[in-house]
Design a protein around this motif. Sequence first.
Motif, mmCIF file in Angstrom:
data_model
loop_
_atom_site.group_PDB
_atom_site.id
_atom_site.type_symbol
_atom_site.label_atom_id
_atom_site.label_comp_id
_atom_site.label_asym_id
_atom_site.label_seq_id
_atom_site.Cartn_x
_atom_site.Cartn_y
_atom_site.Cartn_z
ATOM 1 N N GLN A 182 3.507 0.640 -2.517
ATOM 2 C CA GLN A 182 2.828 0.232 -3.749
ATOM 3 C C GLN A 182 3.338 1.051 -4.927
ATOM 4 O O GLN A 182 3.571 0.511 -6.022
ATOM 5 C CB GLN A 182 1.315 0.403 -3.610
ATOM 6 C CG GLN A 182 0.554 -0.072 -4.837
ATOM 7 C CD GLN A 182 -0.926 0.222 -4.744
ATOM 8 O OE1 GLN A 182 -1.353 1.346 -4.999
ATOM 9 N NE2 GLN A 182 -1.704 -0.781 -4.367
ATOM 10 N N LYS A 224 0.823 -1.201 0.000
ATOM 11 C CA LYS A 224 0.000 0.000 0.000
ATOM 12 C C LYS A 224 0.862 1.258 0.000
ATOM 13 O O LYS A 224 2.053 1.216 0.295
ATOM 14 C CB LYS A 224 -0.926 0.012 1.229
ATOM 15 C CG LYS A 224 -1.872 -1.185 1.337
ATOM 16 C CD LYS A 224 -2.900 -1.209 0.221
ATOM 17 C CE LYS A 224 -3.890 -2.359 0.420
ATOM 18 N NZ LYS A 224 -4.880 -2.418 -0.684
ATOM 19 N N LYS A 225 0.217 2.356 -0.334
ATOM 20 C CA LYS A 225 0.785 3.695 -0.223
ATOM 21 C C LYS A 225 2.101 3.815 -0.992
ATOM 22 O O LYS A 225 2.196 3.404 -2.135
ATOM 23 C CB LYS A 225 0.921 4.079 1.251
ATOM 24 C CG LYS A 225 -0.428 4.101 1.980
ATOM 25 C CD LYS A 225 -0.281 4.510 3.434
ATOM 26 C CE LYS A 225 -1.637 4.523 4.129
ATOM 27 N NZ LYS A 225 -1.531 4.920 5.550
#
Length: 329
Positions: free
Chosen positions: A56, A52-53
């Motif tokens: 990613q 994520k974030k």
Amino acid sequence: MNLRVVDKAHEAVTHKRNPGFPLDLDRVERTRMNRSALERRAATIGARRTVKKEWQAAWLLKAITFIDLTTLNSDDTPGRVERLCAKARHPLRQDIIDGLGVGDLDIHPGAVCVYHTFVKTAVKALEGTNIPVAAVSTAFPHGLAPFETKIKEIEASVADGAKEIDIVIERGMVLRGDWQALYDEVRAFRKACGDAHIKTILGTGELATLTNVAKASLVCMMAGADFIKTSTGKEKVNANLPTSLAMIRMIREFHDETGIEIGYKPAGGISTAKVALDYMALMKEELGNHWLQPHLFRFGASSLLTDIERQLEHNLTGHYSADYRQPMV
């Protein structure tokens, strides 16, 4: 932002090419794959491995360097190929590059992949870059043409400047279990490629069983393949995780036995960033970070880059944009 996951695309690597080995029919016949076990293992990838974030974003920037940016349509034109090459030169909008602060990373796709007819066009359009041109050869996508014709097509693509050749095997050889014929043909293709790297397309969706996929992978590697590739993208069933797992494990066994590193290329249906991340996670878990390099891993894709660009814009703005806002071809 932590972007240590990203290396510069196309940076020089020391990599020993596969010289090829004698065909070991006993080894081939001993090869077996357990479909149920592979499917259970593959089903865990997307569920357990997510990023994520900013992590990613780093993985998606890395994913761009694995893309063989492809156009293999019956209505391809020199103009379309030139536009594809322009996108390869500048895969991300400048505002995204500036926002992420990655202008110094020189991020480009792994290659541009076209029919033989357009090799010269692509080579000229990519002049001055380190982006190689890959040509699909040997009567793509079916592979059903006289042997001499297929050899001449390879030689013509190499002469026109292709640095990578994606060949297709005759699926009937696998379905008949004629491993000697498959070995001899791929060996001849490898010789015709010369210094150009050879990717062998198995057409896995037409090989009936994962055991056949594994055996075909092994024979192609014994014959000197630099990459093994799932599909042409024209079959009813293209790349998927269970099939990829079978092929990747054959790559791992081959490396354990010979010390030679073989590349892997899933192709067909890989059009979203999420799917690309699943394949990268699979490679990382099965073969390690070392295989997450363009000379050992590629995606065959035409629309994947568009979705990656959308995801990277979302990372910056918190909003998803329409596909048409991402300049493509």
